[in-house]
Each structure stands twice: as structure tokens, then as C-alpha cells.
Scaffold this motif. Sequence first.
Motif, PDB file in Angstrom:
ATOM      1  N   LYS A 170       0.852  -1.185   0.000  1.00 43.14           N
ATOM      2  CA  LYS A 170       0.000   0.000   0.000  1.00 43.14           C
ATOM      3  C   LYS A 170       0.889   1.236   0.000  1.00 43.14           C
ATOM      4  CE  LYS A 170      -3.747  -0.271   2.402  1.00 43.14           C
ATOM      5  NZ  LYS A 170      -4.717  -0.309   3.524  1.00 43.14           N
ATOM      6  N   PRO A 171       0.703   2.138  -0.956  1.00 43.92           N
ATOM      7  CA  PRO A 171       1.585   3.311  -1.055  1.00 43.92           C
ATOM      8  C   PRO A 171       1.567   4.151   0.223  1.00 43.92           C
ATOM      9  CG  PRO A 171       0.240   3.096  -3.029  1.00 43.92           C
ATOM     10  CD  PRO A 171      -0.300   2.117  -2.037  1.00 43.92           C
ATOM     11  N   ARG A 172       2.704   4.738   0.521  1.00 44.85           N
ATOM     12  CA  ARG A 172       2.836   5.644   1.663  1.00 44.85           C
ATOM     13  C   ARG A 172       2.735   7.094   1.196  1.00 44.85           C
ATOM     14  NH1 ARG A 172       1.802   1.077   4.097  1.00 44.85           N
ATOM     15  NH2 ARG A 172       3.118   0.552   5.874  1.00 44.85           N
ATOM     16  N   LEU A 173       2.530   7.983   2.155  1.00 42.57           N
ATOM     17  CA  LEU A 173       2.535   9.414   1.863  1.00 42.57           C
ATOM     18  C   LEU A 173       3.855   9.824   1.216  1.00 42.57           C
ATOM     19  CD1 LEU A 173       0.979  10.625   5.206  1.00 42.57           C
ATOM     20  CD2 LEU A 173       0.137  11.372   2.966  1.00 42.57           C
ATOM     21  N   PRO A 174       3.848  10.860   0.406  1.00 45.71           N
ATOM     22  CA  PRO A 174       5.106  11.343  -0.171  1.00 45.71           C
ATOM     23  C   PRO A 174       6.087  11.734   0.934  1.00 45.71           C
ATOM     24  CG  PRO A 174       3.215  12.426  -1.200  1.00 45.71           C
ATOM     25  CD  PRO A 174       2.689  11.665  -0.027  1.00 45.71           C
ATOM     26  N   THR A 203      -2.648   8.938  -5.915  1.00 45.44           N
ATOM     27  CA  THR A 203      -1.877   7.694  -5.851  1.00 45.44           C
ATOM     28  C   THR A 203      -2.698   6.580  -5.231  1.00 45.44           C
ATOM     29  OG1 THR A 203       0.212   8.904  -5.659  1.00 45.44           O
ATOM     30  CG2 THR A 203       0.215   6.618  -4.930  1.00 45.44           C
ATOM     31  N   MET A 204      -3.373   6.886  -4.116  1.00 40.76           N
ATOM     32  CA  MET A 204      -4.188   5.884  -3.439  1.00 40.76           C
ATOM     33  C   MET A 204      -5.415   5.498  -4.262  1.00 40.76           C
ATOM     34  SD  MET A 204      -2.868   4.666  -0.736  1.00 40.76           S
ATOM     35  CE  MET A 204      -4.343   3.833  -0.140  1.00 40.76           C
ATOM     36  N   THR A 257     -10.090   7.646  -1.729  1.00 41.29           N
ATOM     37  CA  THR A 257      -8.832   8.351  -1.482  1.00 41.29           C
ATOM     38  C   THR A 257      -8.459   8.277  -0.005  1.00 41.29           C
ATOM     39  OG1 THR A 257      -9.870  10.493  -1.024  1.00 41.29           O
ATOM     40  CG2 THR A 257      -9.389   9.964  -3.335  1.00 41.29           C
ATOM     41  N   TRP A 258      -7.202   8.618   0.289  1.00 43.54           N
ATOM     42  CA  TRP A 258      -6.729   8.618   1.670  1.00 43.54           C
ATOM     43  C   TRP A 258      -7.464   9.666   2.502  1.00 43.54           C
ATOM     44  CZ3 TRP A 258      -3.896  12.357   4.524  1.00 43.54           C
ATOM     45  CH2 TRP A 258      -3.375  11.896   5.746  1.00 43.54           C
ATOM     46  N   SER A 259      -7.649  10.849   1.964  1.00 44.42           N
ATOM     47  CA  SER A 259      -8.316  11.901   2.741  1.00 44.42           C
ATOM     48  C   SER A 259      -9.757  11.517   3.055  1.00 44.42           C
ATOM     49  CB  SER A 259      -8.250  13.244   2.010  1.00 44.42           C
ATOM     50  OG  SER A 259      -8.904  13.185   0.764  1.00 44.42           O
ATOM     51  N   GLU A 260     -10.426  10.848   2.121  1.00 44.59           N
ATOM     52  CA  GLU A 260     -11.790  10.371   2.394  1.00 44.59           C
ATOM     53  C   GLU A 260     -11.795   9.345   3.519  1.00 44.59           C
ATOM     54  OE1 GLU A 260     -13.966  10.733  -1.978  1.00 44.59           O
ATOM     55  OE2 GLU A 260     -12.777   8.952  -1.501  1.00 44.59           O
ATOM     56  N   ASP A 261     -10.827   8.424   3.483  1.00 41.49           N
ATOM     57  CA  ASP A 261     -10.726   7.416   4.538  1.00 41.49           C
ATOM     58  C   ASP A 261     -10.490   8.070   5.891  1.00 41.49           C
ATOM     59  OD1 ASP A 261     -11.123   5.354   2.766  1.00 41.49           O
ATOM     60  OD2 ASP A 261      -8.997   4.818   2.597  1.00 41.49           O
ATOM     61  N   MET A 262      -9.623   9.076   5.933  1.00 39.36           N
ATOM     62  CA  MET A 262      -9.325   9.741   7.196  1.00 39.36           C
ATOM     63  C   MET A 262     -10.532  10.538   7.701  1.00 39.36           C
ATOM     64  SD  MET A 262      -6.357   8.629   7.878  1.00 39.36           S
ATOM     65  CE  MET A 262      -6.831   7.146   6.949  1.00 39.36           C
TER      66      MET A 262
END
Length: 247
Positions: A173-177, A202-203, A218-223
Motif C-alpha cells: 500500500k503506497p505511503r505518503l510522499p 496515488t491511493m 482516497t486517503w483523505s476520504e478514509d481519514m
Amino acid sequence: MNETIRLLTSHQSIRKFTNQPVTQEQLETIVTAAQWASSSSHVQAYSIIHVTDEAMRGQISEWTGKQLHVRNSPVFLVWCADLHRLRTAYEIYENADKAYLGTAENWIVATVDVALAAQNAAIAAESLGLGIVYIGGIRNHIEDVSKLLRLPKYTSPIFGMCIGYPDQDPGQKPRLPLQAILHHNTYQTDDMLEQILKYDQTMKDYISKRTAGKRSGTWSEDMKNKLMTPTRMQIKAYLEAQGLDVQ
């Protein structure tokens, strides 16, 4: 890039394992590696419970949200923050009720100690060709898990860990930049939104590919979804009952 860094950057969470057992020698090697993690003031404020009883593992599996790998993995460990051992050491000299034991600072020390030790164990396991996954879901029923494992006061289960030979290759699973994580001298906020939006794409691509287009969140949606609903709100009261100052 060397073999150690290559191993560290190749981690995948494994939730499906073969039937090949993990030997006692391998388990002891993994735990020994854990013991050599850094520890604040050498307090070593953690304990590890190797759960082998099938009924106990089945119950913990239910409490973690029916995660079958908790029941089925060759090895299941519960990693505990442990200030009880320090209390016992203090009592060699005088009444432990006088000790500044369950303070917020000591609780931070214990939780950091257990996390550092567990990550050492995870890397050691992966170096042996094994796979692992952390199980934070044991905190869903933290008091029940504590009673099941007969944890004394001044201890708490922090997470579980499944270990075994992988029977899947789920991909990374990709990590944050890196730019979103690494700050120089002061905390940088100027391009934070830009980095999050970049990571979101990316996610989104990763999830779409992994699910054959069935999902593309997306990551922000998950958070956002994670922070909309309170979770495990019973933990503060539980820790206070265990003698820990979390005010």
C-alpha cells in the motif's frame, strides 16, 4: 540501498498464512530481536503474551471484528504495555504505593517501548521469510481481552500480531510522499494540501487496481470517515481503572 533497507521497504501486511508452523526457535529468535529494541531509561516496559489456546484465540478473533487470521495464524502474540513489573521492582526497596508509577509520562514510555519492540520483532520475522500483521482490533474489547489474559493493574494490551508463512502477495500500500513527512527545522504547512491531494490520486489508482475498479476511494476520504465517528471511547476509563493517569 542495502539488504536491511530493502527488507524495511518491502513490508506487506499478511492476513493469510500457510499451514507451515513457526518453530519455537524462530519464535524465540523473533522475541530476542524485540528485546534489543531501544528502551527509555532501560525500563523495558512491555510484555508479550503468546496465545496458543484455541478457545482463547477464537474469542479474541470475535472481539477483533471476526478477523479469521487471529484464529488461524501459526503464531498470535499480544503486546502489552507493562508498568506492573516496575512496581514489583520498586517493592524490593519500599512500599510501591509511594511510587510515581501510573503517570502520563510513564504511560508514554511503556507504549513507545512496546511499539519499538514489536517493530523489531516484525522485521526479524520478515527476515526469516515470515509475514506479519498488527491487530489493533484487540482494543475494541480492551477490558475483555485484559480479563481473558489475566493482566494485572498497570498493564494494558496495545495490539496483537499474527505471524506465519505468507499464503498471499497483497502488494504494498503506497505511503505518503516523503515531502509530506520530512520537515526541516520547523513544521512546514505551505504545501501540505498539495501533498495530500497528490497522495489521494496515488491511493485512488492503487485501490482501483487492487479491486479491479470496484472501489476508488482516497486517503483523505478514509481519514475523514475515520474521524467522523468516535471509536473505542471506553479506553480512557479502562486505563484509569488500571491505575494509569490519562487526565
